[in-house]
Design an enzyme around this catalytic site. Structure first.
Site, PDB file in Angstrom:
ATOM      1  N   GLU A   8      51.469  56.455  39.176  1.00 34.71           N
ATOM      2  CA  GLU A   8      50.297  56.427  40.059  1.00 34.71           C
ATOM      3  C   GLU A   8      50.673  57.111  41.362  1.00 34.71           C
ATOM      4  O   GLU A   8      51.619  56.685  42.039  1.00 34.71           O
ATOM      5  CB  GLU A   8      49.817  54.986  40.320  1.00 34.71           C
ATOM      6  CG  GLU A   8      49.146  54.358  39.113  1.00 34.71           C
ATOM      7  CD  GLU A   8      48.544  52.994  39.379  1.00 34.71           C
ATOM      8  OE1 GLU A   8      48.097  52.737  40.513  1.00 34.71           O
ATOM      9  OE2 GLU A   8      48.519  52.190  38.431  1.00 34.71           O
ATOM     10  N   GLU A  55      52.325  47.129  37.866  1.00 36.32           N
ATOM     11  CA  GLU A  55      52.495  46.500  39.184  1.00 36.32           C
ATOM     12  C   GLU A  55      52.767  45.000  39.027  1.00 36.32           C
ATOM     13  O   GLU A  55      52.051  44.149  39.580  1.00 36.32           O
ATOM     14  CB  GLU A  55      51.286  46.788  40.097  1.00 36.32           C
ATOM     15  CG  GLU A  55      51.172  48.287  40.375  1.00 36.32           C
ATOM     16  CD  GLU A  55      50.242  48.674  41.520  1.00 36.32           C
ATOM     17  OE1 GLU A  55      49.474  47.831  42.010  1.00 36.32           O
ATOM     18  OE2 GLU A  55      50.304  49.856  41.925  1.00 36.32           O
ATOM     19  N   GLU A  79      41.501  54.584  34.348  1.00 32.79           N
ATOM     20  CA  GLU A  79      41.427  53.116  34.332  1.00 32.79           C
ATOM     21  C   GLU A  79      39.977  52.665  34.164  1.00 32.79           C
ATOM     22  O   GLU A  79      39.038  53.395  34.507  1.00 32.79           O
ATOM     23  CB  GLU A  79      41.993  52.578  35.668  1.00 32.79           C
ATOM     24  CG  GLU A  79      41.952  51.066  35.773  1.00 32.79           C
ATOM     25  CD  GLU A  79      42.783  50.513  36.923  1.00 32.79           C
ATOM     26  OE1 GLU A  79      43.276  51.294  37.758  1.00 32.79           O
ATOM     27  OE2 GLU A  79      42.950  49.273  36.969  1.00 32.79           O
ATOM     28  N   TYR A 120      50.979  55.731  46.942  1.00 33.24           N
ATOM     29  CA  TYR A 120      49.735  56.355  47.375  1.00 33.24           C
ATOM     30  C   TYR A 120      49.893  56.866  48.798  1.00 33.24           C
ATOM     31  O   TYR A 120      50.581  56.249  49.610  1.00 33.24           O
ATOM     32  CB  TYR A 120      48.583  55.340  47.322  1.00 33.24           C
ATOM     33  CG  TYR A 120      48.111  55.066  45.902  1.00 33.24           C
ATOM     34  CD1 TYR A 120      47.236  55.940  45.275  1.00 33.24           C
ATOM     35  CD2 TYR A 120      48.558  53.952  45.199  1.00 33.24           C
ATOM     36  CE1 TYR A 120      46.799  55.708  43.971  1.00 33.24           C
ATOM     37  CE2 TYR A 120      48.132  53.716  43.892  1.00 33.24           C
ATOM     38  CZ  TYR A 120      47.249  54.598  43.290  1.00 33.24           C
ATOM     39  OH  TYR A 120      46.816  54.380  41.999  1.00 33.24           O
TER      40      TYR A 120
HETATM   41  O1  AHR Z   1      44.620  53.206  40.969  1.00 31.88           O
HETATM   42  C1  AHR Z   1      44.033  52.059  41.523  1.00 31.88           C
HETATM   43  C2  AHR Z   1      44.952  50.853  41.502  1.00 31.88           C
HETATM   44  O2  AHR Z   1      46.052  51.082  42.333  1.00 31.88           O
HETATM   45  C3  AHR Z   1      45.586  50.519  40.182  1.00 31.88           C
HETATM   46  O3  AHR Z   1      44.753  49.749  39.383  1.00 31.88           O
HETATM   47  C4  AHR Z   1      46.791  49.725  40.577  1.00 31.88           C
HETATM   48  O4  AHR Z   1      47.839  49.829  39.656  1.00 31.88           O
HETATM   49  C5  AHR Z   1      47.140  50.278  41.952  1.00 31.88           C
HETATM   50  O5  AHR Z   1      47.333  49.288  42.869  1.00 31.88           O
END
Ligand code: AHR
Length: 503
Positions: free
Chosen positions: A307, A184, A36, A252
């Site tokens: 992600e 997102e 990114e 995450y």
């Molecule tokens: O990976 C960092 C951020 O995490 C990304 O830009 C977003 O899609 C997510 O919230």
């Protein structure tokens, strides 16, 4: 799955490996990455510019290209992330000196000069031998803008966008297959409801293709955050199947969004929480897949975890918007266990993207000016690449427990596959930070004669590779196993990742 217990002994975990013709192939795209416009991932990461003293090809660092080629990265997602829904691709083409600037509002408020744009990214993918995955702007873009981007990158005939591409130095189209329709959408991509986004998706997906999808685009819907099952259900119910190639999912491994903990000096409790969040991926892909099964029982639509990874507090003294963090053995274990989950769910999970490739979050590569290091996560990815496009060997076992302050997690995670040359690979992870675990793998059905192994571990769980000590953690030969009467007995040391190869 149930446990086979024909050779039961106390404290030894028994694993049965099965050969099943109907088992899925583990898509190589599960081993994908993400780049990114965030912090030092692109600028001062991948891209240093062609006037840099660091060896580069058209501004892209040669050492990074070589390291990622070694990983055989199958795809690379770009330009975001949250950045994608602010990005206007036409600002990143043509002579660099004429390109307008863009303020990266999500990530540090820095002004970028757009010197890394569509040509730079797609040519870099060619250098890397990887497939590009472009994330389209739905939040602040238009349908026309995305349709033009597809025509610019993919159309070989006469058209306004192919003419523009040629004027900018590229005659042949790149033929990009993977297209994300926003990112997102429930958050930074526009704060939409699932119902509203499903309608937006239908419109965008319609105009970037034709009736028959002759371009063969894989159109990917912006997916749920972790356990937002309503999101997946709504997309699956409301989007016609012929418009939908994949549904994304983001998860995450975060201890607590308000207090994420240090990347290196984490406490034992924080370690347990990280592993708890990482292993939650099993429940997430199981439940999101079950919803998809209701609407798509033939499993034509992919679940794409575009992600995933560990997310901690940024390294002290760095820009908080740049998400730069170190990478320890904890991250290696997180990666190994997560990839085992994806492999075992290869019937539906057909793509995934670790966040992110260079200098951001759970990076495989960190750079400091001319220096570059490979993180423990890099080494896991390198050890696991043997699973790419190999046939899954389904397995059954009940893991021993890793217990901390009265709570337990499965300590051992395993996945296995057989590649096109007939080699079998078994990847094993022991997340228990203090206890070795023994497993016995029944390999009767595989007829293996020679077995060898590689291990990734270190003296301390909090060890990491630094710019001063870049090779502190590296894969080593592994020998703590025995084959006796078709049973492969392995001792998996505390906090280690192992890949065994059998022929
Ligand atoms: O990976 C960092 C951020 O995490 C990304 O830009 C977003 O899609 C997510 O919230």
């Amino acid at each position: 799955m149930t446990t086979a217990s024909s050779f039961s002994q106390e404290n030894i975990t028994e694993i049965t490996l099965n050969v099943d013709e109907k088992a899925p192939v583990i898509s190589k795209h599960i081993y994908g990455h993400f780049a990114e416009h965030l912090g030092r991932c692109i600028y001062d990461g991948f891209y240093v510019g062609d006037s840099s003293s660091i060896a580069n090809t058209n501004g892209v660092r040669n050492d990074i290209v070589e390291a990622l080629k070694e990983l055989q990265i199958p795809n690379l997602r770009w330009p975001g992330g949250c950045f994608a829904d602010t990005y206007h691709w036409k600002d990143g083409i043509g002579p660099k000196k004429d390109r307008p600037t863009i303020v990266n509002t999500w990530w540090g408020g820095v002004t970028e000069d757009n010197s890394f744009g569509t040509h730079d990214f797609l040519n870099m993918c060619e250098l890397l031998g990887t497939e590009p995955y472009l994330s389209g702007n739905v939040g602040s873009g238009t349908v026309q803008e995305l349709a033009d981007w597809v025509q610019y990158t993919n159309f070989g005939g006469i058209s306004p966008m192919s003419k523009l591409r040629e004027e900018n130095g590229r005659k042949e189209p790149w033929k990009v297959k993977f297209w994300g329709i926003g990112n997102e959408a429930w958050g930074c991509g526009g704060n939409m409801t699932a119902e509203y986004y499903a309608n937006e998706y239908r419109k965008y997906a319609t105009f970037i293709s034709d009736w028959e999808n002759t371009g063969g685009l894989l159109r990917i819907a912006s997916g749920a955050s972790s356990d937002d099952y309503h999101w997946t259900e709504t997309l699956m119910k409301n989007i016609p199947k012929n418009l939908l190639g994949g549904v994304a999912l983001h998860h995450y491994s975060v201890i607590n969004w308000g207090k994420k903990g240090d990347a290196v000096t984490f406490t034992d409790a924080q370690y347990f929480r990280t592993m708890e969040e990482a292993l939650k991926m099993e429940e997430l892909v199981t439940k999101h897949s079950a919803i998809m099964d209701k609407y798509d029982p033939k499993k034509k639509i992919d679940l794409i975890v575009d992600e995933w990874g560990g997310w901690y507090e940024v390294e002290k003294g760095t820009n908080p918007g740049f998400l730069y963090q170190q990478n320890t053995m904890r991250d290696a274990l997180l990666a190994g266990a997560t990839l085992n989950i994806f492999n075992n769910h290869a019937d539906r999970v057909r793509m995934a993207n670790l966040a992110q490739a260079v200098n951001v979050l759970q990076a495989v590569i960190l750079t400091d000016k001319a220096k570059m290091i490979l993180t423990p996560t890099y080494h896991v990815m390198n050890m696991y690449k043997v699973h790419q496009d190999a046939k899954l060997l389904p397995l059954a076992f009940e893991s021993p427990k890793y217990t901390f302050e009265g709570k337990s997690l499965p300590a051992v995670s395993v996945s296995a596959s057989k590649d096109s040359k007939g080699s079998v690979h078994i990847s094993l992870v022991n997340i228990d930070p203090t206890k070795d675990n023994e497993v016995e793998i029944d390999i009767t059905k595989l007829g293996l004669k020679n077995v060898s192994g590689t291990i990734l571990t270190s003296k301390n769980l909090r060890d990491y590779n630094s710019f001063d000590e870049p090779d502190k953690i590296e894969p080593q030969n592994f020998k703590k196993f025995k084959v006796k009467k078709r049973i492969l007995k392995v001792t998996i040391p505390a906090f280690s990742v192992i890949v065994l190869e059998g022929n």
